[in-house]
Write an enzyme that holds these catalytic residues in place. Structure first.
Site, mmCIF file in Angstrom:
data_model
loop_
_atom_site.group_PDB
_atom_site.id
_atom_site.type_symbol
_atom_site.label_atom_id
_atom_site.label_comp_id
_atom_site.label_asym_id
_atom_site.label_seq_id
_atom_site.Cartn_x
_atom_site.Cartn_y
_atom_site.Cartn_z
ATOM 1 N N GLU A 46 0.745 -0.974 0.049
ATOM 2 C CA GLU A 46 0.168 -0.305 0.102
ATOM 3 C C GLU A 46 0.746 1.130 -0.390
ATOM 4 O OE1 GLU A 46 -2.966 0.234 -0.709
ATOM 5 O OE2 GLU A 46 -3.486 -1.895 0.100
ATOM 6 N N TYR B 274 -5.733 6.647 4.283
ATOM 7 C CA TYR B 274 -6.491 5.676 3.299
ATOM 8 C C TYR B 274 -5.422 4.146 3.646
ATOM 9 C CZ TYR B 274 -5.180 2.456 -0.043
ATOM 10 O OH TYR B 274 -5.291 1.517 -0.910
ATOM 11 N N ASP C 53 -9.691 5.671 -2.599
ATOM 12 C CA ASP C 53 -8.391 5.817 -2.660
ATOM 13 C C ASP C 53 -8.932 6.584 -3.584
ATOM 14 O OD1 ASP C 53 -9.195 4.084 -4.905
ATOM 15 O OD2 ASP C 53 -7.457 3.490 -4.711
#
Ligand code: SF4
Length: 317
Positions: A48, A131, A149
């Site tokens: 991520e 996020y 996102d």
């Protein structure tokens, strides 16, 4: 152009969209290495962080290299920052790498090397924002969270709000809407997150949505409204890269990654504008991405440069 007003979906009315996207995802999901069974929570977190503002095609081989070399937070925390930055290679925004190094250190020191599993704990880690924390909770621990996102924002703007694109900044109203549309079950929430992200990345793209292939076209408020134009188009001028400080900083970092260290004057060749080059070197030092010993510049934690004429090859590994 004829506009057809569509009802604003609620969590309940969005169920058909979520079902269609889950089916679509089952048939079309990319085989990304961090999606494979057995990926650790650290592997998910790493994917991520690496994928922020970076295409997954560039991320995948580097993610694998990191996981082979440093499979745990303790391994990353124990590596010199010069090696971390070198292995970050061309992913861009290298401050992410330093923050990741700090994050691995905190996980090792405070959590016994195990990635924490709540949004609150994750958000307290260096470099982990809203996020990323939500994504780790959903994809590493399979728990319900609101993962939003840029792809999800765009899908919701079109399907739910009937807009071409979301507003330039993520508003509280948008956040509440996204949260209200997350399915209640853990598995369903995680599947909604990953399928809506993938759908936005592959089909409902920013510039060329493939509406003819879209499994939710009959639910799409933007399509039903006749594709009204983007009301924020003026505020979205594409950002140029050529000639920016980001480009210059990238060139300096690449030189030091490739050569290990440099006499200051050696860097004169990387950029023609001397003032801009100097200011970018200073900003890299301030950011902790490079260090200077007198006239010699090098990556942080790198071994001292050899005396010229005694050793001829650079030394950072
Ligand atoms: S119809 Fe087009 S714009 Fe609407 S969700 Fe599908 S791909 Fe996106």
């Amino acid at each position: 152009m004829v506009r057809v007003s569509a009802p604003i979906p609620t969590a309940q009315t969005l169920v058909p969209v979520q079902t269609e996207l889950a089916l679509w995802f089952g048939r079309n999901a990319r085989d990304l290495p961090w999606r494979r069974r057995g990926t650790s929570a650290w592997g998910v977190l790493l994917s991520e962080v690496m994928s922020q503002q970076t295409p997954v095609a560039r991320v995948a081989p580097l993610w694998q290299r990191w996981m082979d070399r440093w499979p745990t937070p303790a391994d990353v925390a124990g590596a010199p920052r010069a090696q971390i930055l070198k292995e970050w290679a061309n992913l861009g925004y290298p401050r992410r790498a330093l923050r990741l190094h700090e994050c691995a250190g905190v996980i090792t020191a405070q959590y016994g090397g195990e990635v924490p599993s709540t949004v609150e704990e994750l958000r307290a880690l260096p470099g982990i924002g809203e996020y990323t924390a939500a994504a780790v909770v959903a994809f590493a621990f399979g728990r319900r969270s609101s993962v939003v996102d840029t792809n999800v924002r765009r899908v919701l703007a079109r399907v739910v709000e009937g807009k071409a694109l979301p507003s330039p900044s993520y508003s509280a109203v948008e956040r509440r809407l996204a949260q209200s549309l997350v399915p209640h079950g853990d598995d369903e929430a995680a599947l909604w997150a990953v399928s809506s992200m993938e759908f936005g990345a592959l089909i409902c793209t920013a510039r060329a949505p493939q509406c003819g292939l879209c499994p939710v076209q009959k639910h799409c408020a933007w399509r039903l409204a006749g594709y009204p134009v983007d009301e924020h188009a003026d505020a979205r001028r594409p950002q140029r890269f050529e000639g920016t400080d980001r480009q210059v900083r990238g060139k300096v970092m690449r030189y030091l990654r490739d050569n290990g260290f440099a006499q200051r004057r050696e860097l004169d060749g990387v950029w023609p504008d001397a003032a801009q080059l100097e200011s970018c070197i200073v900003s890299l030092i301030v950011d902790g991405l490079i260090e200077n010993d007198g006239d010699v510049l090098h990556l942080p934690d790198a071994p001292p440069p050899p005396v010229r004429g005694v050793v001829t090859s650079p030394v950072v590994h």
